[in-house]
Design a protein around this motif. Structure first.
Motif, PDB file in Angstrom:
ATOM      1  N   VAL A 557     -64.236  48.645  33.903  1.00  0.00           N
ATOM      2  CA  VAL A 557     -64.551  47.500  34.765  1.00  0.00           C
ATOM      3  C   VAL A 557     -65.377  47.995  35.946  1.00  0.00           C
ATOM      4  O   VAL A 557     -64.938  48.904  36.673  1.00  0.00           O
ATOM      5  N   HIS A 558     -66.543  47.412  36.165  1.00  0.00           N
ATOM      6  CA  HIS A 558     -67.388  47.810  37.295  1.00  0.00           C
ATOM      7  C   HIS A 558     -66.643  47.532  38.600  1.00  0.00           C
ATOM      8  O   HIS A 558     -66.010  46.486  38.770  1.00  0.00           O
ATOM      9  N   GLU A 559     -66.729  48.487  39.527  1.00  0.00           N
ATOM     10  CA  GLU A 559     -65.931  48.394  40.754  1.00  0.00           C
ATOM     11  C   GLU A 559     -66.298  47.176  41.606  1.00  0.00           C
ATOM     12  O   GLU A 559     -65.421  46.558  42.219  1.00  0.00           O
ATOM     13  N   VAL A 560     -67.580  46.795  41.628  1.00  0.00           N
ATOM     14  CA  VAL A 560     -67.976  45.614  42.391  1.00  0.00           C
ATOM     15  C   VAL A 560     -67.427  44.357  41.721  1.00  0.00           C
ATOM     16  O   VAL A 560     -66.914  43.448  42.389  1.00  0.00           O
ATOM     17  N   HIS A 561     -67.534  44.305  40.407  1.00  0.00           N
ATOM     18  CA  HIS A 561     -66.982  43.166  39.662  1.00  0.00           C
ATOM     19  C   HIS A 561     -65.482  43.066  39.890  1.00  0.00           C
ATOM     20  O   HIS A 561     -64.950  41.965  40.149  1.00  0.00           O
ATOM     21  N   TYR A 562     -64.788  44.201  39.809  1.00  0.00           N
ATOM     22  CA  TYR A 562     -63.335  44.187  40.017  1.00  0.00           C
ATOM     23  C   TYR A 562     -62.991  43.748  41.431  1.00  0.00           C
ATOM     24  O   TYR A 562     -62.030  43.008  41.652  1.00  0.00           O
ATOM     25  N   ALA A 563     -63.794  44.170  42.398  1.00  0.00           N
ATOM     26  CA  ALA A 563     -63.555  43.776  43.788  1.00  0.00           C
ATOM     27  C   ALA A 563     -63.640  42.264  43.943  1.00  0.00           C
ATOM     28  O   ALA A 563     -62.813  41.649  44.628  1.00  0.00           O
ATOM     29  N   ALA A 616     -64.519  36.399  36.299  1.00  0.00           N
ATOM     30  CA  ALA A 616     -63.907  37.546  35.627  1.00  0.00           C
ATOM     31  C   ALA A 616     -64.514  37.786  34.253  1.00  0.00           C
ATOM     32  O   ALA A 616     -64.694  38.939  33.825  1.00  0.00           O
ATOM     33  N   ALA A 617     -64.851  36.704  33.538  1.00  0.00           N
ATOM     34  CA  ALA A 617     -65.361  36.838  32.173  1.00  0.00           C
ATOM     35  C   ALA A 617     -66.837  37.210  32.122  1.00  0.00           C
ATOM     36  O   ALA A 617     -67.306  37.760  31.115  1.00  0.00           O
ATOM     37  N   VAL A 618     -67.570  36.922  33.198  1.00  0.00           N
ATOM     38  CA  VAL A 618     -69.018  37.159  33.213  1.00  0.00           C
ATOM     39  C   VAL A 618     -69.352  38.122  34.358  1.00  0.00           C
ATOM     40  O   VAL A 618     -69.651  37.692  35.483  1.00  0.00           O
ATOM     41  N   PRO A 619     -69.312  39.427  34.127  1.00  0.00           N
ATOM     42  CA  PRO A 619     -69.609  40.400  35.185  1.00  0.00           C
ATOM     43  C   PRO A 619     -70.997  40.212  35.795  1.00  0.00           C
ATOM     44  O   PRO A 619     -71.209  40.565  36.965  1.00  0.00           O
ATOM     45  N   TRP A 620     -71.925  39.660  35.051  1.00  0.00           N
ATOM     46  CA  TRP A 620     -73.303  39.467  35.524  1.00  0.00           C
ATOM     47  C   TRP A 620     -73.333  38.698  36.845  1.00  0.00           C
ATOM     48  O   TRP A 620     -74.188  38.955  37.705  1.00  0.00           O
ATOM     49  N   ILE A 621     -72.390  37.751  37.026  1.00  0.00           N
ATOM     50  CA  ILE A 621     -72.372  36.938  38.244  1.00  0.00           C
ATOM     51  C   ILE A 621     -72.191  37.819  39.479  1.00  0.00           C
ATOM     52  O   ILE A 621     -72.814  37.575  40.523  1.00  0.00           O
ATOM     53  N   SER A 622     -71.387  38.847  39.362  1.00  0.00           N
ATOM     54  CA  SER A 622     -71.130  39.743  40.486  1.00  0.00           C
ATOM     55  C   SER A 622     -72.155  40.865  40.594  1.00  0.00           C
ATOM     56  O   SER A 622     -72.302  41.459  41.674  1.00  0.00           O
ATOM     57  N   LEU A 623     -72.858  41.157  39.504  1.00  0.00           N
ATOM     58  CA  LEU A 623     -73.684  42.365  39.465  1.00  0.00           C
ATOM     59  C   LEU A 623     -75.178  42.090  39.426  1.00  0.00           C
ATOM     60  O   LEU A 623     -75.974  43.012  39.630  1.00  0.00           O
ATOM     61  N   CYS A 624     -75.611  40.849  39.181  1.00  0.00           N
ATOM     62  CA  CYS A 624     -77.034  40.594  38.921  1.00  0.00           C
ATOM     63  C   CYS A 624     -77.915  40.855  40.138  1.00  0.00           C
ATOM     64  O   CYS A 624     -79.099  41.149  40.000  1.00  0.00           O
ATOM     65  N   LEU A 625     -77.371  40.739  41.347  1.00  0.00           N
ATOM     66  CA  LEU A 625     -78.183  40.939  42.547  1.00  0.00           C
ATOM     67  C   LEU A 625     -78.198  42.379  43.037  1.00  0.00           C
ATOM     68  O   LEU A 625     -78.885  42.701  44.003  1.00  0.00           O
ATOM     69  N   LEU A 626     -77.434  43.250  42.392  1.00  0.00           N
ATOM     70  CA  LEU A 626     -77.354  44.650  42.836  1.00  0.00           C
ATOM     71  C   LEU A 626     -78.646  45.399  42.528  1.00  0.00           C
ATOM     72  O   LEU A 626     -79.316  45.138  41.537  1.00  0.00           O
TER      73      LEU A 626
END
Length: 626
Positions: A557-563, A616-626
């Motif tokens: 689990v990516h740490e930013v997504h988990y956060a 939680a199901a779509v990590p892209w939402i948390s990670l797409c702007l990184l």
């Protein structure tokens, strides 16, 4: 709103004519007015002090290094004296969902039990608070080089005055049988627990269920003030199942009530009252209504957007709510919105915006886990929008049949005219955010700039500055601040007690044994919703972050997504009744009985859970702007 009980609900004419009651009434009035004035002066002093610090540092380039220290000393006195004012005014938050359904006689008895329970808890902790303050006498403050006892003395003084006020309220109840019955019930409960105390030491973690679930749930449902419920459960757990001194609990309450970032709470509460009094609120609402007033549920969408925009400015979610609710609630009530739905939406927007930067919880995650704070801030924007979209769906459904026959869509010229009038008010959030971004003021100090700005706008532009209302507003601010901070203090003590029990290590070991990524995320969501209901976000992250983030990385689990998943889960728990402290804070800010929001909040909580599941199901939402 339903608060700490009995006497506030008794009409003056119904009070007994006996000598004891008259004497109690005289003492309460005299003492109460004196404490209200002192609390009002403390808030005024905090505003002037922090404003002077901003001016000296940013404009005169001569920082006053002692400002934060003095502000911290005064703040703890404000918190405890404000709690006294709240007790006298009957404004300590409590749950009345079940109490409201019983007969008037039973409700009156339970109200009196709430007073008796408050008196018992305060008597339990007043001497340990004195010992704690005495122990602080040898600690010297860094800037002023004075004894820290000057600050810590606020705890025994405040608790003692609260106990005195509770006793006076009991004397004014007027029904001695009811009073004696309530006191006897509380004393009996204490004696029973003391008698079985030796046997409880061998029960291990079962005591966590007995005290932090059983005692808390029973007292909350009986209508005992929420802060007292948390305090009694923690005091009982520490006293009967551990050998730790109770003054350690006082230290944790001190830590919770005097955190300097919480100073933003009373200042933003006063700012909200000031915006309303000067006419800025009416101008802002008129402009917003001209844009969305013709849309069904329009001002509810405005509330969602406003919380998204101001979130994190003050560093306190309570302060965020205090800055928004007084501006929008009056007009929303005029348009037919019910108090329960208003406070339900306010509370759930508090949960929805937990990931919006600048967020203290995200900063804490970065500091204790090593995750990039910049990445956390970037990743936090879209998850908040996803939850906002799900809340908007509920708003649309609930207001789809709203009668707007009496509302006329504003013309372009009317919108421009409303904007011109509202411009000073509309600029206020931008002034506040710019002051933080450009380093003019800290998150705590920025509210003083807002207050100064509002006063200038009220005097020069709106010309509605009603000086006679300032002192009552300061007193109202003190009472609300005391009620909120007393809950935070006892909740912080409870969080510390849970830490000492070893519960955190047990939970971490159990979660590390899970076999897959999906199962780990599901259990994390459930666990942090539960934790969020009993812990503040920052203590929970400090407690579990270093344990669980390495496990998340092992699970892929990516740490930013988990956060994002963790923070939103805690936010839902924090603002979900019946145990979420944030929900009661929202009720206090909105001046709404907690029982009124119980049914309306269910739909909003379900919407948040749907949004959380999507994040939680779509990590892209948390990670797409990184």
């Amino acid at each position: 709103m339903s608060h700490l009980p009995s006497a506030p609900s008794i009409p003056t004419a119904a009070l007994p004519d006996g000598t004891v009651a008259r004497a109690a009434g005289f003492v309460e009035a005299t003492l109460g007015r004196g404490i209200e004035w002192i609390a009002a002066l403390l808030i005024a002093a905090e505003i002037l002090l922090l404003l002077a610090g901003v001016i000296a540092r940013y404009f005169l380039h001569t920082p006053l290094i002692w400002v934060d220290e003095v502000a911290s000393i005064l703040f703890l006195w404000l918190a405890t004296l404000g709690a006294v004012v709240a007790l006298r005014r009957g404004e300590h938050m409590r749950m009345t969902a079940l109490v409201a359904k019983v007969s008037p006689g039973t409700r009156a008895f339970l109200d009196t039990v709430g007073l008796a329970a408050a008196l018992a808890f305060l008597l339990f902790i007043v001497y340990p608070a004195f010992e704690f303050a005495t122990g602080e006498a040898d600690v010297t403050t860094p800037a002023l080089e004075i004894s820290n006892a000057w600050r810590a003395a606020a705890l025994p003084a405040g608790f003692g005055l609260m106990a005195l006020m509770a006793a006076i309220r009991l004397l004014r109840v007027g029904d001695w049988k009811r009073v004696l019955g309530a006191v006897a019930l509380v004393v009996l409960a204490c004696l029973v627990f003391k008698a079985i105390g030796p046997a409880m030491k061998g029960l291990g973690n079962l005591n966590l269920l007995i005290f932090f679930v059983g005692v808390t749930a029973v007292t909350v449902l009986m209508g005992v003030p929420i802060a007292i419920c948390f305090g009694l459960a923690t005091f009982g757990f520490l006293t009967l199942t551990t050998s730790l001194p109770i003054d350690v609990m006082i230290g944790r309450m001190d830590e919770g009530m005097s955190h300097i970032i919480l100073l933003a709470v009373p200042l933003f509460v006063f700012l909200g009252l000031l915006i309303e009094m000067t006419g800025m609120a009416r101008a802002m609402v008129a402009f917003l209504a001209s844009l969305l007033g013709h849309v069904r549920g329009g001002l509810s969408y405005v509330l969602l957007g406003a919380m998204y925009l101001v979130s994190g400015i003050s560093g306190s979610k309570v302060a965020d709510m205090a800055a928004v609710a007084p501006v929008l609630f009056p007009e929303m009530r005029k348009r037919g919105a019910k108090d329960g739905d208003l406070v339900a939406l306010l509370a759930t927007t508090g949960a929805q915006t937990e990931t919006i930067p600048p967020s203290l919880v995200l900063i804490t995650i970065g500091s204790v886990t090593g995750v990039s704070i910049a990445a956390l801030f970037t990743g936090g924007m879209l998850p908040g929008l996803v939850l906002a979209a799900t809340l908007c769906g509920v708003v649309w459904w609930r207001y789809r049949k709203e009668d707007l026959s009496h509302v006329t869509k504003a013309t372009g010229s009317q919108i421009r005219s409303a904007l011109l009038v509202a411009l000073p008010a509309v600029l206020l959030p931008f002034v506040i955010r710019a002051a933080v971004v450009y380093g003019v003021a800290t998150a705590t100090e920025v509210s003083t700039l807002g207050i100064a700005y509002s006063i200038i706008a009220g005097v020069l532009f709106y010309r509605q500055m009603q000086w006679r209302r300032v002192v009552p507003m300061l007193i109202e601010t003190a009472a609300l601040t005391g009620a909120i901070l007393f809950i935070i203090g006892t909740a912080t003590a409870m969080a510390w007690a849970l830490t000492q029990s070893g519960f955190s290590n047990t939970l971490a070991q159990a979660m590390s044994a899970l076999g897959g990524r999906t199962a780990f995320l599901v259990v994390s969501i459930i666990a942090f919703i539960v934790l969020g209901s009993v812990l503040e976000g920052i203590p929970a992250i400090v407690l579990f972050g270093p344990l669980l983030f390495p496990i998340a990385r092992q699970m892929g689990v990516h740490e930013v997504h988990y956060a994002m998943v963790v923070v939103l889960s805690m936010g839902i728990g924090l603002f979900a009744p019946p145990f979420g402290v944030g929900y009661y804070a929202a009720c206090a800010v909105g001046r709404v009985d907690p029982s009124e929001g119980m049914k309306p909040i269910v739909g909003y909580i379900l919407a948040l859970l749907v949004g959380l599941a999507i994040v939680a199901a779509v990590p892209w939402i948390s990670l797409c702007l990184l």
